[in-house]
Scaffold this motif. Structure first.
Motif, PDB file in Angstrom:
ATOM      1  N   ARG A 315      20.635  48.975  60.604  1.00  0.00           N
ATOM      2  CA  ARG A 315      20.716  47.389  60.401  1.00  0.00           C
ATOM      3  C   ARG A 315      21.505  46.599  60.689  1.00  0.00           C
ATOM      4  O   ARG A 315      21.003  45.243  60.226  1.00  0.00           O
ATOM      5  CB  ARG A 315      20.153  47.284  58.783  1.00  0.00           C
ATOM      6  N   SER A 342      24.526  37.474  49.052  1.00  0.00           N
ATOM      7  CA  SER A 342      23.011  38.365  49.422  1.00  0.00           C
ATOM      8  C   SER A 342      23.379  39.253  50.682  1.00  0.00           C
ATOM      9  O   SER A 342      22.531  40.733  50.226  1.00  0.00           O
ATOM     10  CB  SER A 342      21.680  37.494  48.926  1.00  0.00           C
ATOM     11  N   GLU A 343      23.641  38.879  51.381  1.00  0.00           N
ATOM     12  CA  GLU A 343      23.882  39.818  53.046  1.00  0.00           C
ATOM     13  C   GLU A 343      24.815  40.542  52.448  1.00  0.00           C
ATOM     14  O   GLU A 343      23.668  42.006  52.889  1.00  0.00           O
ATOM     15  CB  GLU A 343      24.411  38.966  53.684  1.00  0.00           C
ATOM     16  N   ASP A 346      22.890  43.694  50.045  1.00  0.00           N
ATOM     17  CA  ASP A 346      21.884  44.428  50.837  1.00  0.00           C
ATOM     18  C   ASP A 346      23.004  45.211  51.508  1.00  0.00           C
ATOM     19  O   ASP A 346      22.719  46.814  51.636  1.00  0.00           O
ATOM     20  CB  ASP A 346      21.154  43.195  51.799  1.00  0.00           C
ATOM     21  N   TRP A 350      22.687  49.351  50.873  1.00  0.00           N
ATOM     22  CA  TRP A 350      22.415  50.443  52.313  1.00  0.00           C
ATOM     23  C   TRP A 350      23.732  51.692  51.854  1.00  0.00           C
ATOM     24  O   TRP A 350      23.573  52.153  52.509  1.00  0.00           O
ATOM     25  CB  TRP A 350      22.678  49.133  53.232  1.00  0.00           C
TER      26      TRP A 350
END
Lengths: 355, 355, 355, 355
Positions: A315, A342-343, A346, A350
């Motif tokens: 990703r 927010s990135e 995430d 992950w």
């Protein structure tokens, strides 16, 4: 360390590869649009560049008699011009081996005729002790090139920063040996905005002879601002012109720097980059991963198992900095002014998921 | 000829000083805004630069096997990189005395180590005959630097252009003497768009070894596109990097050139510049003033009485190119992609009024 | 002008081609033999070089605080080191077009990064007026390389010499414009020994910033002595070393210069060269041939009919300097310290015979 | 390592400092005297240089189609010309850290624009393994200068030599990575004459692309012979001229090399130097002192107590190479073609006396 850029394709994934993957901060683009239709004098003599010079001088608490400001399009042009402008043909540059000029600028410094002498570094930083020792070892006149200019970067290529005391010590060695001190400030924004920083902008003026403020890595389309102390400033524009770094439409760098330094935008963007890096760094540590270097600015160097790296690569884009063995490697994660929480959330999730 | 740029202040008047007083054509700025937020691979490997390369190759009717395209920030960087990339240390450049590299680039070519040999020019242009003669006179091995690369500009610094026959003659001399031919295309747009032009874009590929397409003077914020024939292309990106001309955010030049070459914008803007110049030139001639050179592109060189020049200076900025005597001087009026007909009408009326 | 040296074979005839066809004056060779077996400190710190420095300083009526002396192996190394040692990267050299550095040194000056600006010359000499004018025309900051160092040679490449008044005028322009004055003294011996000379050795110290005394063309196996005024002398040996001009066995140049300057040998040899040239020159004039330039030193430039040139070539080597038309050409005859009166008498008789 | 040459005074004692303290072997001086009065074509086109070229080619078992030979005045000029002649601007040199070009030539290589990349060395020698590894680590296009030429010296700066197998391994890595191999042969004489040597002169032609044969350190007044393989030879004389290394009286190097290579003088002198060094080395070992490196050629590196060093300094000059601690240091003793057995016997006795 990556093997090649040119083979790389446009990243299909979110990139933590570097801090220049995006365009410009929207406010800078707006400034370009707003100022676009006026006619301006060329080659850096436009009103926006003049304003930017004044704003930067104010931020540095320095007068125009103390420092001249020149804008150039890239970090490599900033380094090669700063260095070549100061030196006589036989004078050499002292730098740590991880310095950007050593092996990331295609031999640009040597192409201006100057030798580099490597000073043993410590986590990307030069130490006053090693500098002193290396200078002593390079005095065999006239067989050894003469040590004359010390190159340091702040933040360094490993994300570390100099404390005021460290910079004062280096500056003291320079004065003792009649050396000039040059600071590569490609990432001076994140350095001065780091939680552990205790340098003021004015300190840079007092402790170095020449340095530059990186715009490219701090939200500009392009551009770096060279700050030259007056004793080195004579004829400086010649160097820019001779190296193709004096843009006909100098306004496009001036307008962006004016925007970055009119208020606190430059440091706000830097603070965001640092904050995002620390969120990533904290998450790794919480999950038990070891950092190969303490996160001080916007670069995270973390030791990860190969299995996790494979998952992350599904990703995200980033550099594998060093292969330690079959099982693990050092990974570099770089955040920027454009990275948002927010990135990062995430990404952290992950990481957690595959830990 | 002007004495200094740095002293000059922001022009209070309408400027016909040069073709880079304005920002970018609005469509290019819009492209930058539109593409701003995507993440892109750095150093010219972004998708916009790739698209721009394909579009330029298409416009040149050339394949990517025939020509490589590289983007650099300025005309001086384009010239010094093109020239230095081709030459061995003892090889020299042949150019007419009015060539931009001779006395407008602060010794940039010599700074890369190469000598220039002056070929007598004719209205800014090189002639095959003078080239041949000069090459013959510089063969005293190994005492004379070896003639190896011919520099020409099209349009020239005096606004003149090369016909296909002239370029073929020069190219033939080059082949006979094993010389490379380099064309400075800072104003290639107005040259190829000139009423008297009979060169096609493909001719440039066939008749030169390396040339560049000027963006800065044709509506871009910055940027020139170097077109390298394949036999000279190996390792070319090293030269860009070494000279500080490889922008981290190469996208900003790529996006603009894609816009210029997706349709016909580049040539439409050039046609406007030429048209405006001819309107000015025609008016001067109608009023009985003599041109010091026929207006072929966007530069008008006209001989005016000092009294009229004083009046023009009340409202307009421009260069006095050469003082002929107490009573008259050659004046240079430059138009650009941004010059519009109403400004030109006002100017022409002002000229009429004081004639 | 000759087309190539490398094709030339060993001359089967007596040569008036140049002033370096023979080895060394026997007294210099004897000095090398005499001093050969002592052990000496290397790199120019031997006792013979030290003695030579003192002797030259005495001949110049200058102290070691006023001038430093450095020995280099060749004239080209002397010129490139003198010039490169003085200049910042953007600074240019002013020279007449016939200057040796322009087209007889394979681009050596440009290879150190510096531009040359051509000043219109007069019989090989620079004039103060043309210098002033050219300097004025090259002030467009920062687009034009900055005029900074004036190169003249004495005797010039055409055998002419500077009067004291001429040199003072040039020096005055230099001071007014903050220019350095460099004199190429490859043939300073014949210049200072010329009948029409009114310069003293000390004048060179007072009126220039740096100059060199040619040994190669005045009876040495090799070697030139650079004389640097103290304000330019710091770190000078670095330049020699960096350019490969600091000989490990510096003694071999030192011992020869000590021999040349212990008594008056240097000037005696020069006087012989001049005298032989005048004998040749006078003979030509007596026989009705026209000189293309008055013979001031050891070079005779005479206009001869092709038929006579063919006859001369049967027995002598020399350069045809310029083909004027089918019937006549300018021929250059060079004498040296080694030319003797009987050879000249033979030559003159041969000329007479075929006139 | 010594701190400065220029401060040093003429040695009052017998010197083992280096192998260039004496003048020339008498036979070479005689050749200069014998050939002195003939007129010769200048700039290396004389008959003596031609003879020397043929003799060297014969000694190398190579034809003039295979190798071109050029004479230059010094080792630094040989290295900088060899290297600069081969490389494009972005290409770098690979060398071990003890290489002479690294810190004994005042930055001469960088002054020609080229970067040096350091390969970890072993007793002064490069290894194929380290070379391969370093090349692999420097492939980050276009950010890292491109590894292109490998510099080695034989004998090395530490007196060690390459075996045929070692040189073949390095050559194989070079061919695999498209690297050129350059050998600094300042001391090729003692290397090829060393008891442990198994390289033939022809091997140098087969395994390198360019190398030079040192005359200065093997009995000549000055001069090194560059041997260039034909694929690199085009235009080579231009490089000599441009760097001031093409002597007008090239005959003086040619005549000496002809003398060295007409018979076996070159290797006889080298054998003497080696033999004298071994006598010194053996004596030290017999007396129980430890060598810091096995003596292979004419340099002895021995660890001595400070008390003995003080005694030696009463009568001899030499370098203290490295201070190990308060009690002991590494001392370098260099012998030469001129060192004779009685001097060595005296030295050895003096060592014995104070042991």
């Amino acid at each position: 360390m990556p093997s090649s850029f040119l083979e790389t394709k446009t990243p299909p994934k979110y990139s933590f590869t570097d801090d220049y993957s995006e365009g410009a901060h929207p406010q800078l683009l707006e400034a370009l649009v707003r100022t676009n239709s006026t006619q301006q004098v060329s080659y850096g003599n436009d009103e926006y560049s003049s304003e930017a010079r004044r704003l930067i001088q104010r931020k540095l608490s320095a007068t125009e008699d103390e420092v001249a400001i020149h804008f150039v399009p890239s970090g490599t042009s900033a380094n090669l011009i700063c260095i070549a402008s100061c030196l006589r043909p036989y004078e050499a540059v002292l730098t740590v081996g991880s310095g950007h000029i050593v092996d990331k600028e295609a031999g640009a410094i040597e192409a201006t005729g100057h030798k580099m002498i490597i000073v043993p570094g410590s986590r990307g930083k030069m130490t006053a002790e090693n500098l002193e020792k290396t200078v002593r070892q390079n005095q065999f006149f006239p067989h050894m090139a003469k040590p004359r200019l010390v190159y340091i970067s702040n933040a360094t290529e490993l994300g570390t920063i100099y404390t005021k005391q460290e910079l004062e010590s280096i500056s003291a060695v320079c004065k003792r040996w009649n050396l000039l001190l040059h600071m590569d400030g490609a990432r001076i924004g994140v350095a001065l905005s780091a939680p552990s920083n205790n340098l003021t902008p004015r300190d840079l003026v007092d402790l170095t002879d020449i340095f530059w403020i990186g715009g490219t890595k701090m939200g500009a389309l392009l551009g770096e601002a060279i700050v030259v102390r007056s004793h080195l400033a004579e004829g400086f524009a010649f160097h820019l012109k001779q190296h193709g770094a004096l843009l006909a439409k100098g306004r496009i760098i001036g307008a962006q720097f004016a925007e970055l330094f009119r208020g606190d935008l430059f440091f706000e963007l830097a603070t965001n980059a640092n904050k995002m890096a620390h969120m990533i760094s904290d998450n790794f540590q919480t999950l038990g991963y070891r950092l190969s270097a303490k996160t001080e600015t916007n670069q995270v160097f973390v030791i990860l198992p190969t299995s996790l790296i494979r998952r992350l690569e599904e990703r995200y884009s980033f550099y594998i900095w060093e292969h330690l063995d079959e099982q693990q490697a050092v990974v570099r994660i770089v955040t920027s002014w454009a990275t948002n929480a927010s990135e990062v959330a995430d990404f952290n999730a992950w990481v957690r998921q595959w830990t």
